[in-house]
Scaffold this motif. Structure first.
Motif, PDB file in Angstrom:
ATOM      1  N   CYS A 133       0.797  -0.975  -0.056  1.00  0.00           N
ATOM      2  CA  CYS A 133      -0.193  -0.007  -0.061  1.00  0.00           C
ATOM      3  C   CYS A 133       0.690   1.556  -0.041  1.00  0.00           C
ATOM      4  O   CYS A 133       0.687   2.226  -0.567  1.00  0.00           O
ATOM      5  N   VAL A 134       1.920   1.257   0.806  1.00  0.00           N
ATOM      6  CA  VAL A 134       2.838   2.416   0.763  1.00  0.00           C
ATOM      7  C   VAL A 134       3.610   2.489  -0.647  1.00  0.00           C
ATOM      8  O   VAL A 134       3.726   3.643  -1.001  1.00  0.00           O
ATOM      9  N   ASN A 135       3.978   1.473  -1.284  1.00  0.00           N
ATOM     10  CA  ASN A 135       4.440   1.536  -2.534  1.00  0.00           C
ATOM     11  C   ASN A 135       3.583   2.354  -3.419  1.00  0.00           C
ATOM     12  O   ASN A 135       3.984   3.269  -4.092  1.00  0.00           O
ATOM     13  N   ASN A 136       2.369   1.763  -3.580  1.00  0.00           N
ATOM     14  CA  ASN A 136       1.154   2.493  -4.363  1.00  0.00           C
ATOM     15  C   ASN A 136       1.004   3.873  -4.245  1.00  0.00           C
ATOM     16  O   ASN A 136       0.934   4.763  -4.864  1.00  0.00           O
ATOM     17  N   ALA A 137       0.824   4.026  -2.903  1.00  0.00           N
ATOM     18  CA  ALA A 137       0.544   5.538  -2.329  1.00  0.00           C
ATOM     19  C   ALA A 137       1.658   6.524  -2.943  1.00  0.00           C
ATOM     20  O   ALA A 137       1.310   7.765  -3.062  1.00  0.00           O
ATOM     21  N   MET A 138       3.114   6.051  -2.663  1.00  0.00           N
ATOM     22  CA  MET A 138       4.015   6.824  -3.059  1.00  0.00           C
ATOM     23  C   MET A 138       3.856   7.163  -4.684  1.00  0.00           C
ATOM     24  O   MET A 138       4.323   8.376  -5.037  1.00  0.00           O
ATOM     25  N   LYS A 139       3.634   6.171  -5.628  1.00  0.00           N
ATOM     26  CA  LYS A 139       3.608   6.338  -6.797  1.00  0.00           C
ATOM     27  C   LYS A 139       2.534   7.522  -7.017  1.00  0.00           C
ATOM     28  O   LYS A 139       2.490   8.375  -8.023  1.00  0.00           O
ATOM     29  N   ASP A 140       1.241   7.561  -6.249  1.00  0.00           N
ATOM     30  CA  ASP A 140       0.476   8.571  -6.395  1.00  0.00           C
ATOM     31  C   ASP A 140       0.894  10.120  -5.879  1.00  0.00           C
ATOM     32  O   ASP A 140       0.674  10.921  -6.672  1.00  0.00           O
ATOM     33  N   ILE A 141       1.673  10.043  -4.874  1.00  0.00           N
ATOM     34  CA  ILE A 141       2.271  11.391  -4.516  1.00  0.00           C
ATOM     35  C   ILE A 141       3.189  11.883  -5.326  1.00  0.00           C
ATOM     36  O   ILE A 141       3.334  13.068  -5.697  1.00  0.00           O
ATOM     37  N   PHE A 142       3.874  11.050  -6.208  1.00  0.00           N
ATOM     38  CA  PHE A 142       4.717  11.387  -7.151  1.00  0.00           C
ATOM     39  C   PHE A 142       4.252  12.106  -8.537  1.00  0.00           C
ATOM     40  O   PHE A 142       4.800  12.459  -9.211  1.00  0.00           O
ATOM     41  N   ASN A 192       4.178  20.388   3.461  1.00  0.00           N
ATOM     42  CA  ASN A 192       5.545  20.515   3.474  1.00  0.00           C
ATOM     43  C   ASN A 192       6.280  19.725   2.523  1.00  0.00           C
ATOM     44  O   ASN A 192       7.526  19.476   2.653  1.00  0.00           O
ATOM     45  N   ILE A 193       5.729  19.168   1.670  1.00  0.00           N
ATOM     46  CA  ILE A 193       6.420  18.228   0.564  1.00  0.00           C
ATOM     47  C   ILE A 193       6.937  19.445  -0.682  1.00  0.00           C
ATOM     48  O   ILE A 193       6.237  19.978  -1.161  1.00  0.00           O
ATOM     49  N   PRO A 194       8.212  19.523  -0.831  1.00  0.00           N
ATOM     50  CA  PRO A 194       8.678  20.390  -1.948  1.00  0.00           C
ATOM     51  C   PRO A 194       8.583  19.829  -3.253  1.00  0.00           C
ATOM     52  O   PRO A 194       8.160  18.862  -3.523  1.00  0.00           O
ATOM     53  N   ILE A 195       8.675  20.723  -4.168  1.00  0.00           N
ATOM     54  CA  ILE A 195       8.704  20.440  -5.716  1.00  0.00           C
ATOM     55  C   ILE A 195       9.966  19.529  -5.891  1.00  0.00           C
ATOM     56  O   ILE A 195      10.985  19.821  -5.415  1.00  0.00           O
ATOM     57  N   MET A 196       9.580  18.172  -6.622  1.00  0.00           N
ATOM     58  CA  MET A 196      10.450  17.239  -6.958  1.00  0.00           C
ATOM     59  C   MET A 196      10.967  17.234  -8.175  1.00  0.00           C
ATOM     60  O   MET A 196      12.014  16.583  -8.347  1.00  0.00           O
ATOM     61  N   GLU A 197      10.465  17.858  -9.165  1.00  0.00           N
ATOM     62  CA  GLU A 197      10.730  17.801 -10.564  1.00  0.00           C
ATOM     63  C   GLU A 197      10.652  19.515 -11.302  1.00  0.00           C
ATOM     64  O   GLU A 197       9.620  19.948 -11.579  1.00  0.00           O
ATOM     65  N   PRO A 198      12.025  19.977 -11.403  1.00  0.00           N
ATOM     66  CA  PRO A 198      13.299  19.424 -10.950  1.00  0.00           C
ATOM     67  C   PRO A 198      13.453  19.728  -9.474  1.00  0.00           C
ATOM     68  O   PRO A 198      12.450  20.463  -8.926  1.00  0.00           O
ATOM     69  N   VAL A 249      22.487  23.777  -7.424  1.00  0.00           N
ATOM     70  CA  VAL A 249      22.245  22.431  -8.078  1.00  0.00           C
ATOM     71  C   VAL A 249      20.857  21.973  -8.355  1.00  0.00           C
ATOM     72  O   VAL A 249      19.987  22.083  -7.492  1.00  0.00           O
ATOM     73  N   ILE A 250      20.716  21.600  -9.703  1.00  0.00           N
ATOM     74  CA  ILE A 250      19.219  21.354 -10.152  1.00  0.00           C
ATOM     75  C   ILE A 250      19.305  20.015 -10.630  1.00  0.00           C
ATOM     76  O   ILE A 250      20.171  19.674 -11.609  1.00  0.00           O
ATOM     77  N   ILE A 251      18.360  18.997 -10.120  1.00  0.00           N
ATOM     78  CA  ILE A 251      18.432  17.493 -10.518  1.00  0.00           C
ATOM     79  C   ILE A 251      16.970  17.345 -11.361  1.00  0.00           C
ATOM     80  O   ILE A 251      16.013  17.730 -10.584  1.00  0.00           O
ATOM     81  N   HIS A 252      17.097  17.022 -12.622  1.00  0.00           N
ATOM     82  CA  HIS A 252      16.027  16.545 -13.094  1.00  0.00           C
ATOM     83  C   HIS A 252      16.123  15.091 -13.398  1.00  0.00           C
ATOM     84  O   HIS A 252      16.784  14.196 -13.336  1.00  0.00           O
ATOM     85  N   HIS A 253      14.709  14.633 -13.546  1.00  0.00           N
ATOM     86  CA  HIS A 253      14.203  13.294 -13.663  1.00  0.00           C
ATOM     87  C   HIS A 253      14.362  12.533 -12.310  1.00  0.00           C
ATOM     88  O   HIS A 253      14.176  11.214 -12.380  1.00  0.00           O
ATOM     89  N   ALA A 254      14.435  13.008 -11.273  1.00  0.00           N
ATOM     90  CA  ALA A 254      14.380  12.312  -9.998  1.00  0.00           C
ATOM     91  C   ALA A 254      13.165  11.595  -9.541  1.00  0.00           C
ATOM     92  O   ALA A 254      13.010  10.586  -9.171  1.00  0.00           O
ATOM     93  N   SER A 255      12.122  12.082 -10.172  1.00  0.00           N
ATOM     94  CA  SER A 255      10.709  11.605  -9.906  1.00  0.00           C
ATOM     95  C   SER A 255      10.444  10.363 -10.786  1.00  0.00           C
ATOM     96  O   SER A 255       9.481   9.908 -10.733  1.00  0.00           O
ATOM     97  N   GLU A 256      11.309  10.116 -11.785  1.00  0.00           N
ATOM     98  CA  GLU A 256      10.872   8.725 -12.227  1.00  0.00           C
ATOM     99  C   GLU A 256      11.730   7.479 -11.673  1.00  0.00           C
ATOM    100  O   GLU A 256      11.991   6.704 -12.499  1.00  0.00           O
ATOM    101  N   LEU A 257      11.865   7.573 -10.393  1.00  0.00           N
ATOM    102  CA  LEU A 257      12.361   6.425  -9.773  1.00  0.00           C
ATOM    103  C   LEU A 257      11.691   5.337  -9.808  1.00  0.00           C
ATOM    104  O   LEU A 257      10.395   5.388 -10.161  1.00  0.00           O
ATOM    105  N   LYS A 258      12.308   4.338  -9.579  1.00  0.00           N
ATOM    106  CA  LYS A 258      11.586   2.914  -9.403  1.00  0.00           C
ATOM    107  C   LYS A 258      11.921   2.369  -8.007  1.00  0.00           C
ATOM    108  O   LYS A 258      13.052   2.010  -7.502  1.00  0.00           O
TER     109      LYS A 258
END
Length: 277
Positions: A55-64, A75-81, A116-125
């Motif tokens: 359930c946690v795994n699926n919820a994290m996919k939703d939040i991304f 208090n969840i920051p922008i993740m992309e980028p 520092v700016i990181i792109h594609h971090a939200s594409e994690l598996k």
């Protein structure tokens, strides 16, 4: 300056975001006197559910799905980028003879990566999530297929016998990053509320390949600039092995600081399931 460490520490900063999402979103539910601010964004998981970790795994996919906007009310920051204002690299001064070819002047040595700016971090598996809420322990295994990183260096050091005081752009990409991270925390009381703070971390980071380009560190000699980047390219795996222990040490400290700033902003009972007797 160990430029390879910029890529490594950028990867670990991504882990901060993932663990923040894990702790702040998927375990929370409306308490008896509070309404969850997150129920409209993500399915709320129950700790006593046998399928809690999936359930946690699926919820994290939703939040991304909110990677480009963040969730300010949680208090969840922008993740992309993902942006990191500054990374202090002074810990690598101890390795300067091996990395920079020269011993450093301790009073003048300076090494930072900034903006520092990181792109594609939200594409994690996410490969695995294990939680132990009684022990306040979280274990996470994930893969980041590709990260594209840009920023700038700010250094005052001796590089191969030459004094260098310079600011300029750097570019990097990292391929097939694997992260294994375990965090353990405890509840602390502030006034009448309890907060979760993490005080112990174990992190291992590895990746298949990386590339770094440092521009104009030798302002007046483009031949030296090319030689430096050629050296990094030809010896990047040797550099990786040399600095890995120190990278993981500073990464762990950065993770604890950043994560506690986020998780500690709200009481434990607002973010986490509290089983009713």
């Amino acid at each position: 300056m160990d430029v390879k460490s910029v890529s490594m520490l950028s990867v670990t900063a991504v882990v901060v975001l993932i663990l923040s999402v894990l702790c702040q979103t998927v375990f929370s539910k409306p308490a008896s006197t509070k309404v969850s601010r997150l129920s409209k964004y993500v399915k709320i998981c129950k700790i006593n559910d046998p399928q809690f970790d999936p359930c946690v795994n699926n919820a994290m996919k939703d939040i991304f799905k909110y990677a480009k906007t963040g969730i300010p009310e949680a208090n969840i920051p922008i993740m992309e980028p993902f942006k990191i204002p500054e990374i202090d690299l002074s810990i690598f001064q101890a390795l300067s003879p091996q990395i920079l070819g020269s011993r450093q002047n301790a009073d003048k040595f300076r090494a930072f990566a900034r903006n520092v700016i990181i792109h594609h971090a939200s594409e994690l598996k996410i490969n695995r999530i294990k939680t132990d809420m009684k022990e306040k322990k979280f274990n996470l295994n994930l893969n980041l297929p590709f990260l594209d990183i840009v920023g700038e260096y700010d250094v005052n050091l001796i590089l191969f016998g030459l004094p260098i005081k310079s600011i300029g752009p750097l570019k990097s990409n990292v391929t097939d990053t694997n992260v294994e991270c375990t965090l353990k925390g405890q509840l602390v009381t502030r006034k009448s509320d309890k907060y979760l703070l993490f005080d112990n971390i174990d992190i291992k980071v590895d990746f298949k390949d990386y590339n770094i380009i440092i521009e104009n560190i030798f302002k007046k000699d483009q031949n030296l600039n090319r030689a430096l980047n050629d050296m990094i390219k030809s010896q990047k795996m040797e550099l990786k092995k040399l600095v890995m222990p120190m990278v993981e040490e500073i990464a762990g400290k950065m993770l604890l600081t950043m994560l506690n700033q986020i998780i500690g902003s709200l009481p434990y009972t607002e973010w986490f399931i509290v089983d009713e007797d």
